[in-house]
Design a protein around this motif. Structure first.
Motif, short mmCIF file in Angstrom:
data_model
loop_
_atom_site.label_atom_id
_atom_site.label_comp_id
_atom_site.label_asym_id
_atom_site.label_seq_id
_atom_site.Cartn_x
_atom_site.Cartn_y
_atom_site.Cartn_z
N ASN A 60 -6.68 14.24 19.93
CA ASN A 60 -6.67 13.56 21.23
C ASN A 60 -6.70 12.04 21.05
O ASN A 60 -6.03 11.30 21.78
CB ASN A 60 -7.86 14.01 22.07
CG ASN A 60 -7.74 13.58 23.52
OD1 ASN A 60 -6.98 14.16 24.29
ND2 ASN A 60 -8.47 12.54 23.89
N PHE A 61 -7.47 11.58 20.06
CA PHE A 61 -7.52 10.14 19.78
C PHE A 61 -6.15 9.64 19.33
O PHE A 61 -5.71 8.55 19.73
CB PHE A 61 -8.57 9.85 18.71
CG PHE A 61 -8.64 8.39 18.34
CD1 PHE A 61 -9.36 7.50 19.10
CD2 PHE A 61 -7.95 7.91 17.22
CE1 PHE A 61 -9.40 6.15 18.78
CE2 PHE A 61 -7.98 6.57 16.89
CZ PHE A 61 -8.72 5.69 17.66
N GLN A 62 -5.48 10.42 18.50
CA GLN A 62 -4.15 10.02 18.04
C GLN A 62 -3.17 9.92 19.21
O GLN A 62 -2.28 9.07 19.21
CB GLN A 62 -3.63 11.04 17.02
CG GLN A 62 -4.42 11.11 15.72
CD GLN A 62 -4.27 9.85 14.88
OE1 GLN A 62 -5.15 9.01 14.86
NE2 GLN A 62 -3.15 9.73 14.22
N LYS A 63 -3.36 10.78 20.21
CA LYS A 63 -2.45 10.79 21.35
C LYS A 63 -2.71 9.64 22.31
O LYS A 63 -1.78 8.98 22.78
CB LYS A 63 -2.59 12.13 22.09
CG LYS A 63 -1.65 12.28 23.27
CD LYS A 63 -1.77 13.66 23.90
CE LYS A 63 -0.79 13.82 25.07
NZ LYS A 63 -0.89 15.17 25.68
N TYR A 64 -4.02 9.36 22.59
CA TYR A 64 -4.36 8.38 23.61
C TYR A 64 -4.94 7.08 23.06
O TYR A 64 -5.01 6.07 23.78
CB TYR A 64 -5.36 8.98 24.61
CG TYR A 64 -4.80 10.14 25.40
CD1 TYR A 64 -3.93 9.92 26.46
CD2 TYR A 64 -5.16 11.45 25.11
CE1 TYR A 64 -3.41 10.98 27.21
CE2 TYR A 64 -4.66 12.52 25.85
CZ TYR A 64 -3.79 12.27 26.89
OH TYR A 64 -3.29 13.33 27.63
N GLY A 65 -5.43 7.10 21.82
CA GLY A 65 -6.01 5.89 21.24
C GLY A 65 -7.34 5.50 21.83
O GLY A 65 -7.72 4.33 21.78
N ARG A 66 -8.07 6.46 22.40
CA ARG A 66 -9.34 6.18 23.06
C ARG A 66 -10.42 7.15 22.60
O ARG A 66 -10.15 8.26 22.15
CB ARG A 66 -9.17 6.28 24.59
CG ARG A 66 -8.32 5.15 25.18
CD ARG A 66 -9.05 3.81 25.08
NE ARG A 66 -8.29 2.70 25.66
CZ ARG A 66 -7.60 1.84 24.96
NH1 ARG A 66 -7.53 1.97 23.63
NH2 ARG A 66 -6.97 0.83 25.55
N SER A 67 -11.67 6.71 22.75
CA SER A 67 -12.82 7.52 22.37
C SER A 67 -12.79 8.87 23.10
O SER A 67 -12.37 8.95 24.26
CB SER A 67 -14.12 6.79 22.70
OG SER A 67 -14.21 5.57 21.99
N THR A 68 -13.24 9.89 22.39
CA THR A 68 -13.21 11.25 22.94
C THR A 68 -14.50 11.98 22.60
O THR A 68 -14.97 11.94 21.45
CB THR A 68 -12.01 12.04 22.37
OG1 THR A 68 -10.80 11.31 22.60
CG2 THR A 68 -11.91 13.41 23.03
N LEU A 69 -15.09 12.64 23.60
CA LEU A 69 -16.31 13.41 23.41
C LEU A 69 -15.99 14.90 23.48
O LEU A 69 -15.16 15.31 24.29
CB LEU A 69 -17.33 13.09 24.51
CG LEU A 69 -17.41 11.68 25.09
CD1 LEU A 69 -18.42 11.65 26.23
CD2 LEU A 69 -17.79 10.69 24.00
N ALA A 70 -16.67 15.69 22.68
CA ALA A 70 -16.58 17.15 22.82
C ALA A 70 -17.59 17.59 23.87
O ALA A 70 -18.74 17.15 23.87
CB ALA A 70 -16.88 17.83 21.49
#
Length: 295
Positions: A147-157
């Motif tokens: 998801n980070f590779q797709k959007y370039g933003r921090s991601t929480l599970a």
């Protein structure tokens, strides 16, 4: 940007497992024959992580010893020609490049993350809590990295949290993008159930941009007079979009006594050499519990 560094906070006191954790890190509690933290490290490796920082504290030296070489043990196994166990021991010490940073006193998850700032530098990084095991064909951390590779933003599970457990998590308010992804609108640390913005809680996996460090510092002390990672996430969300991902997989919270017991049973049932004996034992227990004459 690629995510090649990961941080594993493992400095907590483990009070829920006293007296065992008086002299043993809770992250070293075994799931049959493998300590919890090894599963966490293996998830990081399987997600493409090449550099791991473990945040430790007083009394956590056993973690460092576990991932280090063990010359005396290896020599003993070699003399006994026990090649299978020798390989097992050597494999543990050659998993990945691991660094250790000490948190002088438990002061919240946010403070633990800050300890690694100089090592992380200006790179994105993953955070994996040292007492959460997540089982799936594709690692939870790898899902967040995608998801980070797709959007370039921090991601929480995130996952759904039982009502009675809401006050133990950071609970999110999110705008759904699809069945598994939200745009974060807010996150509240350990709310009372009646004040929780939803029943969706952040669990022990994150991918962050490096700006999180400044946000944690700015947020300062929060719930429990500790530096909370959740407060830093709230500030970061003011300047950057953050995503919350419903991961695929089964999570075991081994920092909780019931979660720890469940993990042992589940892993035992997946172990070919133990499965049938464990099933038979469980059947015997259930028969005994259900038999009125035994009461």
């Amino acid at each position: 940007m690629t995510v090649k560094k990961a941080l594993i906070p493992a400095a907590g006191l483990g009070t829920r497992f006293l007296p065992a954790t008086k002299s043993m890190p809770k992250e070293m509690l075994p799931i049959i024959d493998t300590p919890v933290i090894q599963y966490v490290v293996e998830e990081a490796i399987a997600s493409g992580i090449e550099d791991i920082i473990i945040i430790t504290g007083r009394g956590k030296r056993a973690i460092e010893d576990y991932f280090d070489d063990s010359p005396e043990l290896e020599m003993h196994l070699a003399k006994k020609h026990n090649t299978e166990l020798l390989k097992l021991v050597r494999d543990v010490s050659s998993l990945v490049d691991i660094h250790y940073i000490r948190q002088k006193e438990p002061n919240g998850l946010g403070d633990a993350v800050l300890r690694a700032e100089n090592h992380i530098g200006n790179e994105p990084f993953a955070v994996l809590l040292g007492d959460d095991i997540i089982v799936n064909d594709k690692p939870c951390t790898a899902q967040l990295i995608d998801n980070f590779q797709k959007y370039g933003r921090s991601t929480l599970a995130v996952e759904e949290v039982p009502y009675e457990k809401l006050s133990s998590y950071g609970i999110i308010k999110g705008k759904p993008l699809n069945d598994s992804l939200y745009v974060l609108e807010d996150i509240v640390e350990k709310p009372s159930p009646e004040n929780a913005p939803s029943n969706i809680g952040a669990i022990g996996r994150y991918v962050f941009t490096p700006e999180i460090f400044d946000c944690i510092k700015e947020a300062g002390t929060g719930v429990g007079d500790e530096i909370q990672l959740t407060d830093g996430i709230r500030l970061l969300n003011n300047t950057q979009t953050i995503y919350a991902c419903r991961f695929e997989g089964k999570r075991f919270d081994t920092g909780d006594r019931l979660g720890y017991v469940k993990s042992i049973i589940d892993f035992a049932l997946k172990n070919e050499s133990l499965r049938e004996d464990v099933l038979e034992y469980l059947r015997d227990i259930l028969v005994t519990v259900d038999d009125p004459s035994d009461k």
